[in-house]
Design a protein around this motif. Structure first.
Motif, PDB file in Angstrom:
ATOM      1  N   ALA A   1      11.385   1.723   5.384  1.00 54.30           N
ATOM      2  CA  ALA A   1       9.925   1.844   5.350  1.00 54.30           C
ATOM      3  C   ALA A   1       9.414   1.735   3.921  1.00 54.30           C
ATOM      4  O   ALA A   1       9.956   2.350   3.009  1.00 54.30           O
ATOM      5  CB  ALA A   1       9.507   3.177   5.957  1.00 54.30           C
TER       6      ALA A   1
ATOM      7  N   SER B   1      -0.314  11.480   9.977  1.00 52.41           N
ATOM      8  CA  SER B   1       0.493  10.368  10.467  1.00 52.41           C
ATOM      9  C   SER B   1       0.939  10.660  11.890  1.00 52.41           C
ATOM     10  O   SER B   1       1.310  11.797  12.192  1.00 52.41           O
ATOM     11  CB  SER B   1       1.726  10.156   9.580  1.00 52.41           C
ATOM     12  OG  SER B   1       2.635   9.239  10.170  1.00 52.41           O
TER      13      SER B   1
ATOM     14  N   TRP C   1      14.244  11.580   3.724  1.00 52.12           N
ATOM     15  CA  TRP C   1      13.449  11.535   4.950  1.00 52.12           C
ATOM     16  C   TRP C   1      13.846  12.706   5.834  1.00 52.12           C
ATOM     17  O   TRP C   1      15.031  13.004   5.992  1.00 52.12           O
ATOM     18  CB  TRP C   1      13.680  10.226   5.701  1.00 52.12           C
ATOM     19  CG  TRP C   1      12.943   9.051   5.151  1.00 52.12           C
ATOM     20  CD1 TRP C   1      13.462   8.069   4.351  1.00 52.12           C
ATOM     21  CD2 TRP C   1      11.570   8.716   5.340  1.00 52.12           C
ATOM     22  NE1 TRP C   1      12.486   7.149   4.034  1.00 52.12           N
ATOM     23  CE2 TRP C   1      11.319   7.515   4.626  1.00 52.12           C
ATOM     24  CE3 TRP C   1      10.515   9.309   6.038  1.00 52.12           C
ATOM     25  CZ2 TRP C   1      10.067   6.906   4.609  1.00 52.12           C
ATOM     26  CZ3 TRP C   1       9.272   8.702   6.016  1.00 52.12           C
ATOM     27  CH2 TRP C   1       9.049   7.520   5.315  1.00 52.12           C
TER      28      TRP C   1
ATOM     29  N   ASP D   1       5.715   1.431   3.434  1.00 54.03           N
ATOM     30  CA  ASP D   1       4.266   1.560   3.504  1.00 54.03           C
ATOM     31  C   ASP D   1       3.822   3.021   3.505  1.00 54.03           C
ATOM     32  O   ASP D   1       2.690   3.329   3.864  1.00 54.03           O
ATOM     33  CB  ASP D   1       3.733   0.851   4.746  1.00 54.03           C
ATOM     34  CG  ASP D   1       4.282   1.443   6.043  1.00 54.03           C
ATOM     35  OD1 ASP D   1       5.209   2.278   5.969  1.00 54.03           O
ATOM     36  OD2 ASP D   1       3.784   1.071   7.123  1.00 54.03           O
ATOM     37  N   PHE D   2       4.722   3.917   3.129  1.00 50.62           N
ATOM     38  CA  PHE D   2       4.366   5.337   3.135  1.00 50.62           C
ATOM     39  C   PHE D   2       3.422   5.660   1.968  1.00 50.62           C
ATOM     40  O   PHE D   2       3.358   4.951   0.967  1.00 50.62           O
ATOM     41  CB  PHE D   2       5.623   6.212   3.075  1.00 50.62           C
ATOM     42  CG  PHE D   2       6.576   5.882   1.961  1.00 50.62           C
ATOM     43  CD1 PHE D   2       6.418   6.405   0.690  1.00 50.62           C
ATOM     44  CD2 PHE D   2       7.656   5.027   2.181  1.00 50.62           C
ATOM     45  CE1 PHE D   2       7.300   6.105  -0.331  1.00 50.62           C
ATOM     46  CE2 PHE D   2       8.543   4.709   1.159  1.00 50.62           C
ATOM     47  CZ  PHE D   2       8.363   5.257  -0.102  1.00 50.62           C
ATOM     48  N   ARG D   3       2.679   6.735   2.147  1.00 51.38           N
ATOM     49  CA  ARG D   3       1.738   7.195   1.131  1.00 51.38           C
ATOM     50  C   ARG D   3       1.840   8.715   1.030  1.00 51.38           C
ATOM     51  O   ARG D   3       2.255   9.393   1.981  1.00 51.38           O
ATOM     52  CB  ARG D   3       0.314   6.797   1.493  1.00 51.38           C
ATOM     53  CG  ARG D   3      -0.190   7.436   2.794  1.00 51.38           C
ATOM     54  CD  ARG D   3      -1.524   6.868   3.219  1.00 51.38           C
ATOM     55  NE  ARG D   3      -2.083   7.568   4.364  1.00 51.38           N
ATOM     56  CZ  ARG D   3      -1.738   7.366   5.620  1.00 51.38           C
ATOM     57  NH1 ARG D   3      -0.813   6.455   5.903  1.00 51.38           N
ATOM     58  NH2 ARG D   3      -2.299   8.047   6.603  1.00 51.38           N
TER      59      ARG D   3
ATOM     60  N   ARG E   1       8.738  12.654   7.624  1.00 52.34           N
ATOM     61  CA  ARG E   1       8.101  12.734   6.316  1.00 52.34           C
ATOM     62  C   ARG E   1       9.154  12.452   5.243  1.00 52.34           C
ATOM     63  O   ARG E   1      10.349  12.747   5.420  1.00 52.34           O
ATOM     64  CB  ARG E   1       7.505  14.120   6.078  1.00 52.34           C
ATOM     65  CG  ARG E   1       6.381  14.511   7.033  1.00 52.34           C
ATOM     66  CD  ARG E   1       5.146  13.657   6.820  1.00 52.34           C
ATOM     67  NE  ARG E   1       4.032  14.059   7.678  1.00 52.34           N
ATOM     68  CZ  ARG E   1       3.813  13.549   8.875  1.00 52.34           C
ATOM     69  NH1 ARG E   1       4.636  12.627   9.368  1.00 52.34           N
ATOM     70  NH2 ARG E   1       2.770  13.936   9.581  1.00 52.34           N
TER      71      ARG E   1
ATOM     72  N   ALA F   1       5.300  12.494   1.694  1.00 49.10           N
ATOM     73  CA  ALA F   1       4.724  11.192   2.027  1.00 49.10           C
ATOM     74  C   ALA F   1       4.964  10.883   3.501  1.00 49.10           C
ATOM     75  O   ALA F   1       5.897  11.404   4.126  1.00 49.10           O
ATOM     76  CB  ALA F   1       5.336  10.101   1.152  1.00 49.10           C
ATOM     77  N   ALA F   2       4.101  10.030   4.056  1.00 47.61           N
ATOM     78  CA  ALA F   2       4.208   9.662   5.468  1.00 47.61           C
ATOM     79  C   ALA F   2       3.814   8.212   5.645  1.00 47.61           C
ATOM     80  O   ALA F   2       3.064   7.645   4.843  1.00 47.61           O
ATOM     81  CB  ALA F   2       3.321  10.563   6.322  1.00 47.61           C
ATOM     82  N   SER F   3       4.322   7.605   6.712  1.00 46.67           N
ATOM     83  CA  SER F   3       3.979   6.235   7.068  1.00 46.67           C
ATOM     84  C   SER F   3       2.880   6.265   8.130  1.00 46.67           C
ATOM     85  O   SER F   3       2.893   7.116   9.009  1.00 46.67           O
ATOM     86  CB  SER F   3       5.204   5.505   7.608  1.00 46.67           C
ATOM     87  OG  SER F   3       4.832   4.263   8.197  1.00 46.67           O
TER      88      SER F   3
END
Length: 217
Positions: free
Chosen positions: A158, A129, A23, A160-162, A134, A146-148
């Motif tokens: 976390a 986001s 992160w 729910d990141f994509r 990130r 990826a980001a939430s």
């Protein structure tokens, strides 16, 4: 290290086990782009959205703490006599560190060209986001960012990141120096067009150490 549900989510969205993840966030605010460039990119946000509790705290501070501080300061301020103006002239003053520092270009979060890959990614940063953090994930042949969707998150929990940006190894590479002090370590994503984006504020020391060890091999 990242919690199990973070690792499970990473495997799910990647379709494989990442070789490293960390992160991170931009170390500085996004510079203001030219108006025409910003307009062409959809005029997206250039700053993150804060949680509503932060705004409540700011309002309380303005209406309660600030008046109290001013009253306390004025009440304890001693009376002063007339001020005597100094007329001595010591000649030309030498440049102070602050004035010389103003002439030096400030370090930026990217190379400065809004038309290249790094600049275009920054223009979409907060559209992807509202949270500045990130998760950078590395596989054998990909660099994924990826980001939430949430404004607030716990980087170690976390789930729910994509993926918001996916780059093949022919499109970008990660550059990092080993031996950087914890808490100040940064790395760059260097794009094939020569542009670069610098990221820091690494969330977990163990993840960061593994990440730096991996990209340094």
């Amino acid at each position: 290290m990242a919690k199990r549900k973070v690792e499970r989510r990473a495997r799910k969205i990647l379709g494989e086990e990442p070789i490293a993840l960390v992160w991170c966030a931009l170390g500085k605010a996004i510079p203001t782009p030219p108006k025409d460039v910003h307009r062409a990119a959809g005029k997206g946000r250039l700053k993150g959205r804060h949680h509503w509790l932060l705004y409540v705290g700011a309002v309380l501070g303005f209406f309660i703490i600030v008046p109290w501080y001013l009253l306390d300061t004025l009440g304890s301020k001693p009376a002063r006599g007339p001020r005597v103006r100094r007329t001595t002239d010591d000649g030309p003053r030498a440049a102070t560190p602050s004035t010389t520092a103003d002439r030096e270009p400030a370090p930026s979060v990217f190379d400065g060209d809004w038309g290249l890959a790094a600049g275009q990614l920054l223009l979409r940063w907060y559209a992807q986001s509202p949270n500045p953090r990130r998760l950078v994930l590395l596989t054998q042949d990909r660099i994924c960012v990826a980001a939430s969707p949430r404004r607030r998150l716990s980087p170690t929990k976390a789930d729910d990141f994509r993926i918001v940006t996916e780059l093949g190894r022919h499109e970008a590479r990660v550059e990092a120096e080993r031996g950087q002090p914890r808490g100040f370590a940064t790395f760059r994503i260097r794009f094939a067009d020569g542009s670069w984006l610098e990221l820091g504020k690494l969330a977990d020391p163990d993840d960061a150490d593994h990440f730096f060890h991996t990209v340094g091999e």
